[in-house]
Scaffold this motif. Structure first.
Motif, PDB file in Angstrom:
ATOM      1  N   LEU A   8      21.824  39.401  34.311  1.00  0.00           N
ATOM      2  CA  LEU A   8      22.979  39.924  33.572  1.00  0.00           C
ATOM      3  C   LEU A   8      23.876  40.785  34.442  1.00  0.00           C
ATOM      4  O   LEU A   8      25.097  40.746  34.326  1.00  0.00           O
ATOM      5  CB  LEU A   8      22.485  40.720  32.348  1.00  0.00           C
ATOM      6  CG  LEU A   8      23.552  41.255  31.395  1.00  0.00           C
ATOM      7  CD1 LEU A   8      24.429  40.123  30.873  1.00  0.00           C
ATOM      8  CD2 LEU A   8      22.900  42.003  30.237  1.00  0.00           C
ATOM      9  N   GLY A   9      23.309  41.571  35.336  1.00  0.00           N
ATOM     10  CA  GLY A   9      24.118  42.464  36.162  1.00  0.00           C
ATOM     11  C   GLY A   9      24.630  41.842  37.447  1.00  0.00           C
ATOM     12  O   GLY A   9      25.329  42.518  38.211  1.00  0.00           O
ATOM     13  N   ASP A  28      28.643  39.007  25.817  1.00  0.00           N
ATOM     14  CA  ASP A  28      28.164  40.191  26.525  1.00  0.00           C
ATOM     15  C   ASP A  28      29.221  41.288  26.573  1.00  0.00           C
ATOM     16  O   ASP A  28      28.898  42.476  26.414  1.00  0.00           O
ATOM     17  CB  ASP A  28      27.745  39.815  27.950  1.00  0.00           C
ATOM     18  CG  ASP A  28      26.428  39.057  27.982  1.00  0.00           C
ATOM     19  OD1 ASP A  28      25.579  39.293  27.110  1.00  0.00           O
ATOM     20  OD2 ASP A  28      26.249  38.213  28.887  1.00  0.00           O
ATOM     21  N   ARG A  29      30.454  40.917  26.781  1.00  0.00           N
ATOM     22  CA  ARG A  29      31.516  41.923  26.827  1.00  0.00           C
ATOM     23  C   ARG A  29      31.749  42.544  25.462  1.00  0.00           C
ATOM     24  O   ARG A  29      32.021  43.755  25.356  1.00  0.00           O
ATOM     25  CB  ARG A  29      32.808  41.291  27.354  1.00  0.00           C
ATOM     26  CG  ARG A  29      32.743  40.904  28.829  1.00  0.00           C
ATOM     27  CD  ARG A  29      33.987  40.151  29.245  1.00  0.00           C
ATOM     28  NE  ARG A  29      35.189  40.931  28.978  1.00  0.00           N
ATOM     29  CZ  ARG A  29      36.371  40.406  28.687  1.00  0.00           C
ATOM     30  NH1 ARG A  29      36.496  39.078  28.603  1.00  0.00           N
ATOM     31  NH2 ARG A  29      37.407  41.177  28.478  1.00  0.00           N
ATOM     32  N   PHE A  30      31.644  41.757  24.399  1.00  0.00           N
ATOM     33  CA  PHE A  30      31.791  42.310  23.059  1.00  0.00           C
ATOM     34  C   PHE A  30      30.658  43.285  22.745  1.00  0.00           C
ATOM     35  O   PHE A  30      30.900  44.391  22.240  1.00  0.00           O
ATOM     36  CB  PHE A  30      31.816  41.185  22.024  1.00  0.00           C
ATOM     37  CG  PHE A  30      31.881  41.664  20.602  1.00  0.00           C
ATOM     38  CD1 PHE A  30      33.100  41.971  20.014  1.00  0.00           C
ATOM     39  CD2 PHE A  30      30.728  41.815  19.847  1.00  0.00           C
ATOM     40  CE1 PHE A  30      33.165  42.424  18.706  1.00  0.00           C
ATOM     41  CE2 PHE A  30      30.783  42.261  18.543  1.00  0.00           C
ATOM     42  CZ  PHE A  30      32.005  42.568  17.964  1.00  0.00           C
ATOM     43  N   PRO A  67      29.950  43.388  32.291  1.00  0.00           N
ATOM     44  CA  PRO A  67      29.545  44.308  31.221  1.00  0.00           C
ATOM     45  C   PRO A  67      29.166  45.668  31.787  1.00  0.00           C
ATOM     46  O   PRO A  67      28.893  45.810  32.987  1.00  0.00           O
ATOM     47  CB  PRO A  67      28.345  43.598  30.575  1.00  0.00           C
ATOM     48  CG  PRO A  67      27.816  42.696  31.644  1.00  0.00           C
ATOM     49  CD  PRO A  67      29.004  42.270  32.454  1.00  0.00           C
ATOM     50  N   SER A  68      29.133  46.669  30.935  1.00  0.00           N
ATOM     51  CA  SER A  68      28.855  48.024  31.383  1.00  0.00           C
ATOM     52  C   SER A  68      27.391  48.168  31.804  1.00  0.00           C
ATOM     53  O   SER A  68      26.508  47.440  31.329  1.00  0.00           O
ATOM     54  CB  SER A  68      29.174  49.026  30.265  1.00  0.00           C
ATOM     55  OG  SER A  68      28.289  48.846  29.163  1.00  0.00           O
ATOM     56  N   MET A  69      27.118  49.132  32.662  1.00  0.00           N
ATOM     57  CA  MET A  69      25.756  49.382  33.112  1.00  0.00           C
ATOM     58  C   MET A  69      24.876  49.861  31.972  1.00  0.00           C
ATOM     59  O   MET A  69      23.672  49.570  31.939  1.00  0.00           O
ATOM     60  CB  MET A  69      25.765  50.412  34.248  1.00  0.00           C
ATOM     61  CG  MET A  69      26.361  49.900  35.542  1.00  0.00           C
ATOM     62  SD  MET A  69      25.534  48.410  36.166  1.00  0.00           S
ATOM     63  CE  MET A  69      23.864  49.016  36.342  1.00  0.00           C
ATOM     64  N   LEU A  70      25.441  50.603  31.017  1.00  0.00           N
ATOM     65  CA  LEU A  70      24.662  51.048  29.867  1.00  0.00           C
ATOM     66  C   LEU A  70      24.170  49.860  29.056  1.00  0.00           C
ATOM     67  O   LEU A  70      23.001  49.806  28.646  1.00  0.00           O
ATOM     68  CB  LEU A  70      25.507  51.981  28.992  1.00  0.00           C
ATOM     69  CG  LEU A  70      24.850  52.473  27.690  1.00  0.00           C
ATOM     70  CD1 LEU A  70      23.558  53.216  28.010  1.00  0.00           C
ATOM     71  CD2 LEU A  70      25.815  53.350  26.910  1.00  0.00           C
ATOM     72  N   TYR A  71      25.049  48.899  28.833  1.00  0.00           N
ATOM     73  CA  TYR A  71      24.658  47.693  28.093  1.00  0.00           C
ATOM     74  C   TYR A  71      23.590  46.916  28.851  1.00  0.00           C
ATOM     75  O   TYR A  71      22.602  46.443  28.257  1.00  0.00           O
ATOM     76  CB  TYR A  71      25.889  46.829  27.857  1.00  0.00           C
ATOM     77  CG  TYR A  71      25.581  45.441  27.333  1.00  0.00           C
ATOM     78  CD1 TYR A  71      25.150  45.244  26.027  1.00  0.00           C
ATOM     79  CD2 TYR A  71      25.718  44.323  28.150  1.00  0.00           C
ATOM     80  CE1 TYR A  71      24.865  43.978  25.548  1.00  0.00           C
ATOM     81  CE2 TYR A  71      25.447  43.052  27.687  1.00  0.00           C
ATOM     82  CZ  TYR A  71      25.013  42.883  26.387  1.00  0.00           C
ATOM     83  OH  TYR A  71      24.731  41.626  25.915  1.00  0.00           O
ATOM     84  N   SER A  84      28.872  44.826  24.904  1.00  0.00           N
ATOM     85  CA  SER A  84      29.010  45.960  25.802  1.00  0.00           C
ATOM     86  C   SER A  84      29.987  46.993  25.263  1.00  0.00           C
ATOM     87  O   SER A  84      29.823  48.194  25.477  1.00  0.00           O
ATOM     88  CB  SER A  84      29.466  45.478  27.178  1.00  0.00           C
ATOM     89  OG  SER A  84      29.642  46.557  28.070  1.00  0.00           O
ATOM     90  N   ALA A  85      31.010  46.508  24.545  1.00  0.00           N
ATOM     91  CA  ALA A  85      32.002  47.432  23.964  1.00  0.00           C
ATOM     92  C   ALA A  85      31.500  48.071  22.678  1.00  0.00           C
ATOM     93  O   ALA A  85      31.808  49.232  22.396  1.00  0.00           O
ATOM     94  CB  ALA A  85      33.309  46.696  23.704  1.00  0.00           C
ATOM     95  N   SER A  86      30.719  47.339  21.890  1.00  0.00           N
ATOM     96  CA  SER A  86      30.272  47.857  20.596  1.00  0.00           C
ATOM     97  C   SER A  86      28.869  48.447  20.636  1.00  0.00           C
ATOM     98  O   SER A  86      28.540  49.326  19.835  1.00  0.00           O
ATOM     99  CB  SER A  86      30.311  46.742  19.553  1.00  0.00           C
ATOM    100  OG  SER A  86      29.482  45.658  19.937  1.00  0.00           O
ATOM    101  N   LEU A  87      28.016  47.953  21.565  1.00  0.00           N
ATOM    102  CA  LEU A  87      26.629  48.409  21.714  1.00  0.00           C
ATOM    103  C   LEU A  87      25.824  48.253  20.428  1.00  0.00           C
ATOM    104  O   LEU A  87      24.903  49.023  20.155  1.00  0.00           O
ATOM    105  CB  LEU A  87      26.579  49.868  22.186  1.00  0.00           C
ATOM    106  CG  LEU A  87      27.086  50.130  23.607  1.00  0.00           C
ATOM    107  CD1 LEU A  87      27.006  51.605  23.946  1.00  0.00           C
ATOM    108  CD2 LEU A  87      26.294  49.308  24.618  1.00  0.00           C
ATOM    109  N   SER A  88      26.160  47.274  19.615  1.00  0.00           N
ATOM    110  CA  SER A  88      25.403  47.006  18.390  1.00  0.00           C
ATOM    111  C   SER A  88      25.668  45.578  17.959  1.00  0.00           C
ATOM    112  O   SER A  88      26.785  45.075  18.100  1.00  0.00           O
ATOM    113  CB  SER A  88      25.793  47.972  17.272  1.00  0.00           C
ATOM    114  OG  SER A  88      27.152  47.830  16.926  1.00  0.00           O
ATOM    115  N   LEU A  89      24.624  44.945  17.427  1.00  0.00           N
ATOM    116  CA  LEU A  89      24.765  43.590  16.930  1.00  0.00           C
ATOM    117  C   LEU A  89      25.432  43.602  15.558  1.00  0.00           C
ATOM    118  O   LEU A  89      25.175  44.500  14.748  1.00  0.00           O
ATOM    119  CB  LEU A  89      23.398  42.911  16.813  1.00  0.00           C
ATOM    120  CG  LEU A  89      22.791  42.341  18.095  1.00  0.00           C
ATOM    121  CD1 LEU A  89      21.364  41.877  17.837  1.00  0.00           C
ATOM    122  CD2 LEU A  89      23.626  41.190  18.615  1.00  0.00           C
ATOM    123  N   PRO A  90      26.283  42.636  15.269  1.00  0.00           N
ATOM    124  CA  PRO A  90      26.870  42.549  13.930  1.00  0.00           C
ATOM    125  C   PRO A  90      25.826  42.135  12.905  1.00  0.00           C
ATOM    126  O   PRO A  90      24.677  41.829  13.238  1.00  0.00           O
ATOM    127  CB  PRO A  90      27.961  41.477  14.092  1.00  0.00           C
ATOM    128  CG  PRO A  90      27.503  40.648  15.237  1.00  0.00           C
ATOM    129  CD  PRO A  90      26.777  41.571  16.163  1.00  0.00           C
TER     130      PRO A  90
END
Length: 303
Positions: free
Chosen positions: A212-213, A93-95, A49-53, A97-103
């Protein structure tokens, strides 16, 4: 001359159910070794996952850990393969990380990730109705299938992520070469126990956002290192040599491996302490002073 392509893997017994005749392929040693590990190490970076996430989750990890623990409970109750849970958490986590928001429905997201992971790793995958029942019917099958399409579109159908469970059999094969015939357990029993304990520790790391990282290879090596130390079947010199070998296999520094091993033992102590507080507390001081290790029965851990 007629040639039959029928693979007779089971006895011809009509009384057996179809579920009882399903067989899993045995471990093939030819698909192990440094070449396979190197390939997994090269591929694992693509599924991080991205570092921002990671930074955002570290500030507020409760929600993510709640979803991960729920996914673990569902996988255990449904009898899923051990590879389903870590893959489902990786997809989640990858999802995110791409959206940065919970559904709108976070449990629908977790259930959708379990559904995809089960389809990838199991012959008889968990059904949508089972997942909806696990979510207490707050999610409908139609919503779950729509979420499945959203996840696949977001990840561009690249769902076969590398998890710690992918590294464990290869690390175990290397560790198994250092067996020393101590007579306490047979080789198969020891490797089976190590695999079971390592799987449990790796699943515990997937539920804890502090890991996580960490690369999956490092989590797998640290989990196996803790399992080896917890079993107590090796001497200090052998444990040190195995730790060095695990650090070399996952291409990390020995101090980093030891650091993550200590983190896993710390989390394990917290889980065990939390479980003991719910029962009799006569031996709390004894447990507090005892060296952290892998218990014989991993069911004592309260996930």
């Amino acid at each position: 001359m007629s040639v039959s392509l029928w693979c007779e893997e089971a006895e011809d017994d009509r009384s057996l159910d179809q579920s009882q005749t399903e067989l899993r392929a045995a471990w093939d040693p030819t698909v192990s070794g440094h070449r396979v590990i190197q390939r997994l190490l090269h591929v694992e970076e693509r599924y991080m996952p991205s570092m921002l996430y990671i930074t955002l989750i570290q500030r507020d990890p409760e929600r993510r850990e709640e979803l991960a623990k729920w996914a673990l409970e569902v996988c255990c109750e449904s009898g899923c393969d051990e590879a389903v849970f870590p893959l489902s958490v990786s997809l989640m986590d990858r999802f995110l990380s791409a959206s940065l928001s919970l559904p709108v429905s976070p449990y629908c997201l977790a259930a959708g990730c379990i559904l995809i992971a089960s389809k990838l790793t199991e012959c008889d995958n968990v059904t949508a109705d089972t997942l909806c029942a696990a979510a207490e019917y707050s999610v409908q099958p139609s919503n779950l299938r729509e979420m499945e399409r959203v996840i696949l579109a977001t990840l561009r159908w690249d769902t076969a992520a590398v998890t710690p469970q992918d590294f464990l059999p290869h690390f175990l094969a290397s560790v198994g070469q250092r067996r020393d015939g101590d007579g306490v357990h047979s080789e198969e029993e020891l490797l089976s126990t190590l695999r079971r304990h390592s799987d449990t520790l790796a699943a515990m790391c997937a539920c804890d956002s502090r890991f996580l990282g960490a690369p999956p290879s490092l989590v797998a090596a640290a989990s196996l290192n803790c399992a080896l130390r917890g079993l107590g079947s090796k001497g200090p010199a052998q444990l040190a040599a195995m730790s060095e070998e695990l650090a070399e296999l996952c291409q990390t520094d020995l101090a980093v491996l030891q650091c993550y091993s200590e983190m896993i033992e710390c989390v394990l102590r917290q889980r065990l302490r939390g479980g003991l507080q719910q029962g009799p507390t006569e031996k709390d001081e004894e447990v507090e002073n005892e060296r952290a290790g892998t218990p014989t029965d991993m069911r004592e851990i309260d996930f």
